[in-house]
Write a protein that holds these residues in place. Structure first.
Motif, PDB file in Angstrom:
ATOM      1  N   UNK A 143     -20.641 -18.350 125.261  1.00  0.00           N
ATOM      2  CA  UNK A 143     -20.133 -18.463 123.969  1.00  0.00           C
ATOM      3  C   UNK A 143     -19.511 -17.283 123.371  1.00  0.00           C
ATOM      4  N   UNK A 144     -18.788 -16.591 124.208  1.00  0.00           N
ATOM      5  CA  UNK A 144     -17.938 -15.341 123.638  1.00  0.00           C
ATOM      6  C   UNK A 144     -16.373 -15.653 123.345  1.00  0.00           C
ATOM      7  N   UNK A 145     -16.022 -14.908 122.466  1.00  0.00           N
ATOM      8  CA  UNK A 145     -14.673 -15.108 122.222  1.00  0.00           C
ATOM      9  C   UNK A 145     -13.678 -13.607 123.061  1.00  0.00           C
ATOM     10  N   UNK A 146     -14.023 -12.848 123.413  1.00  0.00           N
ATOM     11  CA  UNK A 146     -13.498 -11.680 123.914  1.00  0.00           C
ATOM     12  C   UNK A 146     -14.413 -11.444 125.309  1.00  0.00           C
ATOM     13  N   UNK A 147     -13.601 -10.964 126.412  1.00  0.00           N
ATOM     14  CA  UNK A 147     -14.154 -10.914 127.466  1.00  0.00           C
ATOM     15  C   UNK A 147     -13.407  -9.554 128.157  1.00  0.00           C
ATOM     16  N   UNK A 148     -14.247  -8.460 128.328  1.00  0.00           N
ATOM     17  CA  UNK A 148     -13.731  -7.260 129.013  1.00  0.00           C
ATOM     18  C   UNK A 148     -13.656  -7.555 130.431  1.00  0.00           C
ATOM     19  N   UNK A 149     -12.432  -7.160 130.971  1.00  0.00           N
ATOM     20  CA  UNK A 149     -11.979  -7.141 132.530  1.00  0.00           C
ATOM     21  C   UNK A 149     -12.053  -5.794 133.129  1.00  0.00           C
ATOM     22  N   UNK A 150     -12.942  -5.697 134.405  1.00  0.00           N
ATOM     23  CA  UNK A 150     -13.215  -4.681 134.926  1.00  0.00           C
ATOM     24  C   UNK A 150     -12.518  -4.721 136.156  1.00  0.00           C
ATOM     25  N   UNK A 151     -12.103  -3.382 136.641  1.00  0.00           N
ATOM     26  CA  UNK A 151     -11.510  -3.386 138.059  1.00  0.00           C
ATOM     27  C   UNK A 151     -12.032  -2.040 138.792  1.00  0.00           C
ATOM     28  N   UNK A 152     -12.705  -1.954 139.846  1.00  0.00           N
ATOM     29  CA  UNK A 152     -13.363  -0.884 140.198  1.00  0.00           C
ATOM     30  C   UNK A 152     -14.393  -0.304 139.380  1.00  0.00           C
TER      31      UNK A 152
END
Length: 139
Positions: free
Chosen positions: A98-107
């Motif tokens: 139930x989150x409106x913002x999602x951090x995107x991770x690479x390596x």
């Protein structure tokens, strides 16, 4: 299939753990965003701070945003998604937590953020509609 990397807003700017909430609020205003990732001295993601956090957890409690730091509002490990994750996995993660913002991770590094607006720009209307229903539903 669309990936998190294709949906995200790249170039997410961190607020450092030791920066004041006043500085974080100014940066949000400059960037016209409602949330910022919190990074430590290692430049790794340690949390997320929202404008709502600043108001409810600092100002409304009579604390001083000129002295309280972003790190003082960190709570637990942030939910993240791998840059190559498919759109359905992105939606499931955001709906489940139930989150409106999602951090995107690479390596192991923050490469972007996904917001509701990003979903609306990149995904079919029915998927976005279902997401909004789930997120806005009473607990």
């Amino acid at each position: 299939m669309t990936t998190a990397r294709e949906i995200m807003h790249s170039g997410a700017i961190c607020v450092q753990e030791n920066e004041t909430l006043e500085a974080a609020a100014r940066r949000m205003k400059e960037l016209d965003v409602g949330a910022l990732p919190i990074c430590g001295p290692d430049d790794r993601l340690h949390g997320i701070i929202t404008d709502r956090d600043i108001v409810l957890k600092c100002v409304a409690k009579g604390k001083d945003p000129k002295t309280m730091t972003a790190g003082q509002l960190e709570q637990g490990k942030p939910v993240t998604i791998d840059a190559e994750a498919e759109a359905d996995r992105v939606l499931r993660a955001m709906e489940e937590h139930k989150i409106r913002r999602l951090p995107v991770i690479d390596n192991h590094r923050l490469v972007g953020m996904i917001s509701e607006a990003d979903l609306a720009r990149h995904l079919p209307e029915d998927q976005v509609g279902h997401f909004v229903e789930v997120i806005c539903a009473a607990p």
